[in-house]
Scaffold this motif. Structure first.
Motif, PDB file in Angstrom:
ATOM      1  N   GLY A 107     -23.017  22.629  32.755  1.00 51.37           N
ATOM      2  CA  GLY A 107     -23.282  21.733  31.870  1.00 51.37           C
ATOM      3  C   GLY A 107     -24.681  21.330  31.837  1.00 51.37           C
ATOM      4  N   TRP A 108     -24.950  20.540  30.601  1.00 46.76           N
ATOM      5  CA  TRP A 108     -26.362  20.155  30.448  1.00 46.76           C
ATOM      6  C   TRP A 108     -26.522  18.761  30.898  1.00 46.76           C
ATOM      7  N   ARG A 109     -27.356  18.227  31.567  1.00 48.76           N
ATOM      8  CA  ARG A 109     -27.327  16.993  32.189  1.00 48.76           C
ATOM      9  C   ARG A 109     -28.426  15.837  31.604  1.00 48.76           C
ATOM     10  N   VAL A 110     -29.206  16.427  30.730  1.00 44.85           N
ATOM     11  CA  VAL A 110     -30.343  15.392  30.130  1.00 44.85           C
ATOM     12  C   VAL A 110     -30.110  15.331  28.702  1.00 44.85           C
ATOM     13  N   GLU A 111     -30.064  14.078  28.315  1.00 39.25           N
ATOM     14  CA  GLU A 111     -29.674  13.654  27.037  1.00 39.25           C
ATOM     15  C   GLU A 111     -31.153  13.672  26.096  1.00 39.25           C
TER      16      GLU A 111
ATOM     17  N   SER B 292     -22.744  21.076  25.129  1.00 48.62           N
ATOM     18  CA  SER B 292     -23.205  21.745  26.368  1.00 48.62           C
ATOM     19  C   SER B 292     -22.988  20.915  27.572  1.00 48.62           C
ATOM     20  N   ALA B 293     -22.670  19.614  27.488  1.00 47.18           N
ATOM     21  CA  ALA B 293     -22.443  18.775  28.649  1.00 47.18           C
ATOM     22  C   ALA B 293     -21.047  18.690  29.137  1.00 47.18           C
ATOM     23  N   TRP B 294     -20.101  19.811  28.533  1.00 50.28           N
ATOM     24  CA  TRP B 294     -18.724  19.715  28.825  1.00 50.28           C
ATOM     25  C   TRP B 294     -18.422  21.117  29.132  1.00 50.28           C
ATOM     26  N   ARG B 295     -17.245  21.300  29.889  1.00 48.04           N
ATOM     27  CA  ARG B 295     -16.574  22.736  30.050  1.00 48.04           C
ATOM     28  C   ARG B 295     -15.256  22.265  30.107  1.00 48.04           C
ATOM     29  N   ASN B 296     -14.441  23.261  29.639  1.00 46.08           N
ATOM     30  CA  ASN B 296     -13.172  23.212  29.282  1.00 46.08           C
ATOM     31  C   ASN B 296     -12.263  23.657  30.690  1.00 46.08           C
ATOM     32  N   GLY B 297     -12.771  23.877  31.687  1.00 46.49           N
ATOM     33  CA  GLY B 297     -12.063  23.940  32.709  1.00 46.49           C
ATOM     34  C   GLY B 297     -12.757  24.545  33.836  1.00 46.49           C
ATOM     35  N   THR B 298     -12.135  24.429  35.101  1.00 42.46           N
ATOM     36  CA  THR B 298     -12.596  25.072  36.255  1.00 42.46           C
ATOM     37  C   THR B 298     -12.250  26.348  36.806  1.00 42.46           C
ATOM     38  N   VAL B 299     -12.997  27.281  37.149  1.00 39.82           N
ATOM     39  CA  VAL B 299     -12.317  28.703  37.685  1.00 39.82           C
ATOM     40  C   VAL B 299     -11.635  28.148  38.900  1.00 39.82           C
ATOM     41  N   ILE B 300     -10.315  28.789  39.019  1.00 37.65           N
ATOM     42  CA  ILE B 300      -9.400  28.549  40.289  1.00 37.65           C
ATOM     43  C   ILE B 300      -9.009  29.801  40.855  1.00 37.65           C
ATOM     44  N   LYS B 301      -9.705  30.921  40.496  1.00 40.72           N
ATOM     45  CA  LYS B 301      -9.400  32.237  41.109  1.00 40.72           C
ATOM     46  C   LYS B 301     -10.705  32.884  41.476  1.00 40.72           C
ATOM     47  N   LYS B 302     -10.589  33.676  42.356  1.00 44.35           N
ATOM     48  CA  LYS B 302     -11.868  34.505  42.841  1.00 44.35           C
ATOM     49  C   LYS B 302     -12.145  35.350  41.810  1.00 44.35           C
ATOM     50  N   ASP B 303     -11.210  36.129  40.916  1.00 46.35           N
ATOM     51  CA  ASP B 303     -11.644  37.032  39.819  1.00 46.35           C
ATOM     52  C   ASP B 303     -11.888  36.446  38.661  1.00 46.35           C
ATOM     53  N   TRP B 304     -12.182  34.907  38.631  1.00 48.64           N
ATOM     54  CA  TRP B 304     -12.714  34.461  37.458  1.00 48.64           C
ATOM     55  C   TRP B 304     -11.785  34.670  36.207  1.00 48.64           C
ATOM     56  N   GLY B 305     -10.556  34.944  36.438  1.00 47.68           N
ATOM     57  CA  GLY B 305      -9.563  35.387  35.288  1.00 47.68           C
ATOM     58  C   GLY B 305      -8.942  34.194  34.848  1.00 47.68           C
TER      59      GLY B 305
END
Length: 234
Positions: free
Chosen positions: A197-201, A212-225
């Motif tokens: 993410g982006w941290r400076v306004e 850019s300050a948001w993401r739609n989810g966090t990776v939960i598997k090692k294969d990034w799938g």
């Protein structure tokens, strides 16, 4: 036994003829060329002279040092006389400076802003640590008699600050810059964004924080799938 006596006598004579050792000198980083002599110069309350050829930024750097000295020592340093001189020397490189302290006074020379900034930081390190405080302290406010000619060994002397993963307040970033200045570092690698993410306004570029300050989810598997699908940021 006679040989031992002769050896001891010779050792005493050599020690008696040796030059007196100067006091310890502690500045980080150690200046390129330093000669420390016996004696010191009491600096609190002494007058400051600023070369009229100095630009505004260089004058401001000297004023910051002057204000810090007055605040820490409790004594006002007037302007006008030449007890502590800050002079422009165009023959010095942009980041180079010289300091000459005798029992009669102190002279600082530089050709540009960085030289004066580094010179002031060296002066502060030669004084009691209370120079970094905001209250008057009774201390030995004196500079050692010394000749210094210094310039950085490397042009790029940087620190890295990653705010894409860890949030820092404005005051914390300013403190980071202050500490960098103490050690004469001249580059801040400010890592503003990453996949996290982006941290400076920046008001002129609102999409940096809207998107850019948001993401739609966090990776939960090692294969990034795959990820957990939980939107995170802000």
């Amino acid at each position: 036994m006679k040989r031992i006596s002769l050896f001891l006598t010779a050792a005493v004579l050599v020690a008696a003829c040796a030059k007196p050792q100067p006091q310890a000198f502690h500045v980080i980083p150690m200046p390129a060329d330093v000669t420390v002599s016996e004696g010191s110069y009491a600096i609190a309350g002494k007058s400051f002279f600023l070369d009229p050829r100095m630009d505004d930024a260089s004058s401001a750097a000297v004023w910051r040092f002057k204000n810090a000295l007055e605040k820490a020592s409790g004594k006002v340093s007037p302007l006008g006389k030449d007890e502590i001189q800050f002079l422009v020397n165009p023959n010095l490189a942009a980041e180079q400076y010289s300091i000459n302290v005798t029992e009669q006074g102190a002279t600082v020379e530089a050709s540009a802003l960085n030289g004066f900034v580094y010179a002031c930081e060296t002066l502060k390190q030669m004084l009691p640590a209370a120079i970094y405080g905001d209250k008057p302290v009774k201390a030995h406010w004196a500079l050692p008699c010394v000749e210094i000619l210094d310039q950085p060994r490397f042009d790029y002397r940087g620190m890295h600050l990653d705010v894409s993963r860890h949030f820092w307040t404005v005051d914390e970033v300013k403190r980071y810059l202050d500490v960098m200045s103490v050690y004469k570092l001249n580059r801040l690698h400010w890592h503003l964004t990453d996949d996290q993410g982006w941290r400076v306004e920046i008001k002129a570029y609102p999409k940096l924080t809207e998107i850019s300050a948001w993401r739609n989810g966090t990776v939960i598997k090692k294969d990034w799938g795959s990820n957990d699908g939980i939107r995170y940021g802000g």
